[in-house]
Write a protein that holds these residues in place. Structure first.
Motif, PDB file in Angstrom:
ATOM      1  N   ALA A 218     -27.191 -23.454 -29.621  1.00 13.13           N
ATOM      2  CA  ALA A 218     -26.402 -24.663 -29.373  1.00 13.13           C
ATOM      3  C   ALA A 218     -25.810 -24.608 -27.975  1.00 13.13           C
ATOM      4  O   ALA A 218     -25.198 -23.598 -27.591  1.00 13.13           O
ATOM      5  N   ALA A 219     -25.991 -25.671 -27.205  1.00 13.33           N
ATOM      6  CA  ALA A 219     -25.419 -25.784 -25.857  1.00 13.33           C
ATOM      7  C   ALA A 219     -24.313 -26.830 -25.917  1.00 13.33           C
ATOM      8  O   ALA A 219     -24.584 -28.017 -26.092  1.00 13.33           O
ATOM      9  N   VAL A 220     -23.075 -26.396 -25.783  1.00 20.53           N
ATOM     10  CA  VAL A 220     -21.918 -27.241 -26.084  1.00 20.53           C
ATOM     11  C   VAL A 220     -21.113 -27.545 -24.830  1.00 20.53           C
ATOM     12  O   VAL A 220     -20.686 -26.622 -24.119  1.00 20.53           O
ATOM     13  N   GLN A 221     -20.881 -28.835 -24.573  1.00 24.75           N
ATOM     14  CA  GLN A 221     -20.016 -29.255 -23.477  1.00 24.75           C
ATOM     15  C   GLN A 221     -18.939 -30.193 -24.016  1.00 24.75           C
ATOM     16  O   GLN A 221     -19.108 -30.812 -25.060  1.00 24.75           O
ATOM     17  N   GLY A 222     -17.824 -30.273 -23.292  1.00 29.11           N
ATOM     18  CA  GLY A 222     -16.775 -31.215 -23.673  1.00 29.11           C
ATOM     19  C   GLY A 222     -16.260 -30.963 -25.074  1.00 29.11           C
ATOM     20  O   GLY A 222     -16.002 -29.833 -25.470  1.00 29.11           O
ATOM     21  N   PHE A 223     -16.126 -32.035 -25.829  1.00 27.35           N
ATOM     22  CA  PHE A 223     -15.568 -31.921 -27.173  1.00 27.35           C
ATOM     23  C   PHE A 223     -16.650 -31.631 -28.211  1.00 27.35           C
ATOM     24  O   PHE A 223     -17.761 -32.132 -28.157  1.00 27.35           O
ATOM     25  N   CYS A 224     -16.291 -30.765 -29.152  1.00 29.33           N
ATOM     26  CA  CYS A 224     -17.136 -30.450 -30.308  1.00 29.33           C
ATOM     27  C   CYS A 224     -16.239 -30.574 -31.525  1.00 29.33           C
ATOM     28  O   CYS A 224     -15.449 -29.673 -31.834  1.00 29.33           O
ATOM     29  N   LEU A 225     -16.331 -31.713 -32.202  1.00 23.10           N
ATOM     30  CA  LEU A 225     -15.381 -32.054 -33.253  1.00 23.10           C
ATOM     31  C   LEU A 225     -16.097 -32.387 -34.563  1.00 23.10           C
ATOM     32  O   LEU A 225     -17.231 -32.884 -34.554  1.00 23.10           O
ATOM     33  N   GLY A 226     -15.416 -32.157 -35.678  1.00 19.56           N
ATOM     34  CA  GLY A 226     -15.940 -32.580 -36.969  1.00 19.56           C
ATOM     35  C   GLY A 226     -17.338 -32.066 -37.234  1.00 19.56           C
ATOM     36  O   GLY A 226     -17.579 -30.860 -37.329  1.00 19.56           O
ATOM     37  N   GLY A 227     -18.277 -33.011 -37.325  1.00 18.00           N
ATOM     38  CA  GLY A 227     -19.660 -32.644 -37.576  1.00 18.00           C
ATOM     39  C   GLY A 227     -20.243 -31.721 -36.527  1.00 18.00           C
ATOM     40  O   GLY A 227     -21.176 -30.956 -36.806  1.00 18.00           O
ATOM     41  N   GLY A 228     -19.702 -31.766 -35.321  1.00 18.18           N
ATOM     42  CA  GLY A 228     -20.158 -30.845 -34.287  1.00 18.18           C
ATOM     43  C   GLY A 228     -19.911 -29.397 -34.675  1.00 18.18           C
ATOM     44  O   GLY A 228     -20.721 -28.510 -34.371  1.00 18.18           O
ATOM     45  N   ILE A 229     -18.791 -29.150 -35.356  1.00 16.33           N
ATOM     46  CA  ILE A 229     -18.487 -27.801 -35.831  1.00 16.33           C
ATOM     47  C   ILE A 229     -19.513 -27.376 -36.875  1.00 16.33           C
ATOM     48  O   ILE A 229     -19.939 -26.211 -36.918  1.00 16.33           O
ATOM     49  N   GLY A 230     -19.940 -28.319 -37.723  1.00 10.42           N
ATOM     50  CA  GLY A 230     -20.971 -28.000 -38.703  1.00 10.42           C
ATOM     51  C   GLY A 230     -22.269 -27.573 -38.054  1.00 10.42           C
ATOM     52  O   GLY A 230     -22.948 -26.652 -38.522  1.00 10.42           O
ATOM     53  N   LEU A 231     -22.617 -28.224 -36.960  1.00 18.17           N
ATOM     54  CA  LEU A 231     -23.859 -27.897 -36.252  1.00 18.17           C
ATOM     55  C   LEU A 231     -23.774 -26.537 -35.571  1.00 18.17           C
ATOM     56  O   LEU A 231     -24.664 -25.689 -35.720  1.00 18.17           O
ATOM     57  N   VAL A 232     -22.710 -26.315 -34.794  1.00 14.05           N
ATOM     58  CA  VAL A 232     -22.626 -25.050 -34.055  1.00 14.05           C
ATOM     59  C   VAL A 232     -22.318 -23.881 -34.986  1.00 14.05           C
ATOM     60  O   VAL A 232     -22.797 -22.763 -34.767  1.00 14.05           O
ATOM     61  N   GLY A 233     -21.544 -24.138 -36.040  1.00 13.42           N
ATOM     62  CA  GLY A 233     -21.234 -23.068 -36.986  1.00 13.42           C
ATOM     63  C   GLY A 233     -22.461 -22.567 -37.714  1.00 13.42           C
ATOM     64  O   GLY A 233     -22.514 -21.401 -38.124  1.00 13.42           O
ATOM     65  N   ASN A 234     -23.462 -23.425 -37.890  1.00 15.53           N
ATOM     66  CA  ASN A 234     -24.692 -23.035 -38.562  1.00 15.53           C
ATOM     67  C   ASN A 234     -25.785 -22.607 -37.589  1.00 15.53           C
ATOM     68  O   ASN A 234     -26.871 -22.214 -38.022  1.00 15.53           O
ATOM     69  N   SER A 235     -25.519 -22.684 -36.288  1.00  6.51           N
ATOM     70  CA  SER A 235     -26.520 -22.264 -35.313  1.00  6.51           C
ATOM     71  C   SER A 235     -26.512 -20.739 -35.193  1.00  6.51           C
ATOM     72  O   SER A 235     -25.654 -20.051 -35.732  1.00  6.51           O
ATOM     73  N   ASP A 236     -27.483 -20.227 -34.456  1.00  9.48           N
ATOM     74  CA  ASP A 236     -27.622 -18.778 -34.317  1.00  9.48           C
ATOM     75  C   ASP A 236     -26.933 -18.241 -33.074  1.00  9.48           C
ATOM     76  O   ASP A 236     -26.419 -17.118 -33.089  1.00  9.48           O
ATOM     77  N   VAL A 237     -26.945 -19.019 -32.001  1.00 15.14           N
ATOM     78  CA  VAL A 237     -26.339 -18.616 -30.733  1.00 15.14           C
ATOM     79  C   VAL A 237     -25.615 -19.826 -30.152  1.00 15.14           C
ATOM     80  O   VAL A 237     -26.135 -20.947 -30.216  1.00 15.14           O
ATOM     81  N   ILE A 238     -24.428 -19.602 -29.594  1.00 15.03           N
ATOM     82  CA  ILE A 238     -23.672 -20.690 -28.981  1.00 15.03           C
ATOM     83  C   ILE A 238     -23.418 -20.361 -27.517  1.00 15.03           C
ATOM     84  O   ILE A 238     -22.849 -19.315 -27.192  1.00 15.03           O
ATOM     85  N   VAL A 239     -23.849 -21.254 -26.646  1.00 11.28           N
ATOM     86  CA  VAL A 239     -23.524 -21.183 -25.225  1.00 11.28           C
ATOM     87  C   VAL A 239     -22.662 -22.401 -24.926  1.00 11.28           C
ATOM     88  O   VAL A 239     -22.989 -23.516 -25.354  1.00 11.28           O
ATOM     89  N   ALA A 240     -21.565 -22.222 -24.219  1.00 13.18           N
ATOM     90  CA  ALA A 240     -20.623 -23.324 -24.017  1.00 13.18           C
ATOM     91  C   ALA A 240     -20.252 -23.488 -22.551  1.00 13.18           C
ATOM     92  O   ALA A 240     -20.180 -22.511 -21.795  1.00 13.18           O
ATOM     93  N   ALA A 241     -20.016 -24.727 -22.180  1.00 19.19           N
ATOM     94  CA  ALA A 241     -19.471 -25.019 -20.857  1.00 19.19           C
ATOM     95  C   ALA A 241     -17.997 -24.649 -20.839  1.00 19.19           C
ATOM     96  O   ALA A 241     -17.335 -24.601 -21.886  1.00 19.19           O
ATOM     97  N   ASP A 242     -17.464 -24.413 -19.652  1.00 19.10           N
ATOM     98  CA  ASP A 242     -16.067 -23.975 -19.564  1.00 19.10           C
ATOM     99  C   ASP A 242     -15.070 -25.081 -19.893  1.00 19.10           C
ATOM    100  O   ASP A 242     -13.866 -24.826 -19.985  1.00 19.10           O
ATOM    101  N   ASP A 243     -15.565 -26.316 -20.098  1.00 24.54           N
ATOM    102  CA  ASP A 243     -14.673 -27.405 -20.503  1.00 24.54           C
ATOM    103  C   ASP A 243     -14.779 -27.706 -21.996  1.00 24.54           C
ATOM    104  O   ASP A 243     -14.180 -28.673 -22.482  1.00 24.54           O
ATOM    105  N   ALA A 244     -15.518 -26.893 -22.745  1.00 26.87           N
ATOM    106  CA  ALA A 244     -15.748 -27.171 -24.161  1.00 26.87           C
ATOM    107  C   ALA A 244     -14.522 -26.836 -25.005  1.00 26.87           C
ATOM    108  O   ALA A 244     -13.857 -25.819 -24.791  1.00 26.87           O
TER     109      ALA A 244
END
Length: 254
Positions: free
Chosen positions: A99-125
């Motif tokens: 999962a490549a995450v930028q900005g806000f990760c809310l609600g359903g976004g947590i469901g997606l990243v929480g079930n992913s295998d690896v999370i890479v995030a921008a410094d504004d996430a």
């Protein structure tokens, strides 16, 4: 606009979410996302999937406007089913999902990243579950995969947020990079995985899911039952109406 998928030469499938202005997905969007991830995993030439989004933020959850426009519970039921399918598709994908995450990760976004295998995030996430403020529940199952138990409870009750740097401290976010380097960083991790033998990677995904301590499907479905109760009781409608009024007042003030 919508869900798009393309494949890199090394066997990395890239699934992109693009629902402006904030990537709040309508019911059909969740089902389309689920199908795109499943199709990518079923393709034997795929060794890893990168899940990314266009725009200001990775995901703002479900489309509240779609629910408010529905006089019954059809939209809610479809949103519940759509989220379940999308989260399950990421978890059950036959290959790892980055999962490549930028900005806000809310609600359903947590469901997606929480079930992913690896999370890479921008410094504004930033990451959070505003469900309690919306008269709903859900995705605590997935938040619990990102932070320790008591912090998860605090975040859930308060609808608070954490930064990418904080999640990196807990080890749930693998890398934090500047926003303009996010795609490159996610693809770098993906290529590292894609360079392995695809047969071993697929077996590894099955093995890791098989030893997981939590049944994420059953746990999330249990949470969804309470969301339905709140809607049947009229509590969620009342809170969403207040949210709409507050949002309209803030917009008028600007």
């Amino acid at each position: 606009m919508g869900i798009h998928r393309h494949t890199e030469a090394d066997g990395t499938a890239v699934v992109t979410v693009d629902y402006p202005p904030v990537n709040a997905l309508p019911s059909d969007g969740w089902f389309a996302l689920a199908e795109a991830v499943r199709e990518a995993g079923r393709d034997q030439s795929t060794r890893v999937v990168v899940l990314r989004a266009e725009g200001r933020g990775f995901n703002a959850g479900v489309d509240i406007k779609e629910m408010n426009a529905d006089v019954g519970h059809t939209a809610l039921i479809r949103a519940n089913h759509g989220c379940f399918e999308a989260f399950a598709a990421v978890y059950d994908c036959e290959v790892p999902v980055v999962a490549a995450v930028q900005g806000f990760c809310l609600g359903g976004g947590i469901g997606l990243v929480g079930n992913s295998d690896v999370i890479v995030a921008a410094d504004d996430a930033t990451f959070g579950l505003p469900e309690v403020d919306r008269g709903a529940l859900g995705a605590a199952t997935h938040l619990a995969r990102l932070v320790p138990q008591h912090l998860m409870r605090t975040m859930f009750y308060t609808a608070g947020k954490l930064t990418a740097q904080q999640l990196h401290h807990f080890g749930s976010v693998y890398r934090v990079v500047p926003r303009d380097e996010l795609d490159a960083a996610a693809l770098e991790v993906a290529r590292n995985i894609a360079n392995k033998d695809g047969r071993v990677i697929r077996a590894a995904k099955r093995a890791l899911n098989g030893i997981d301590v939590q049944d994420v499907h059953r746990s999330y479905r249990y949470e969804q039952g309470f969301t339905m109760e709140l809607n049947l009781a009229g509590v969620a409608d009342e809170i969403r109406a207040r949210f709409d009024d507050d949002l309209a007042a803030r917009q008028k003030g600007h």
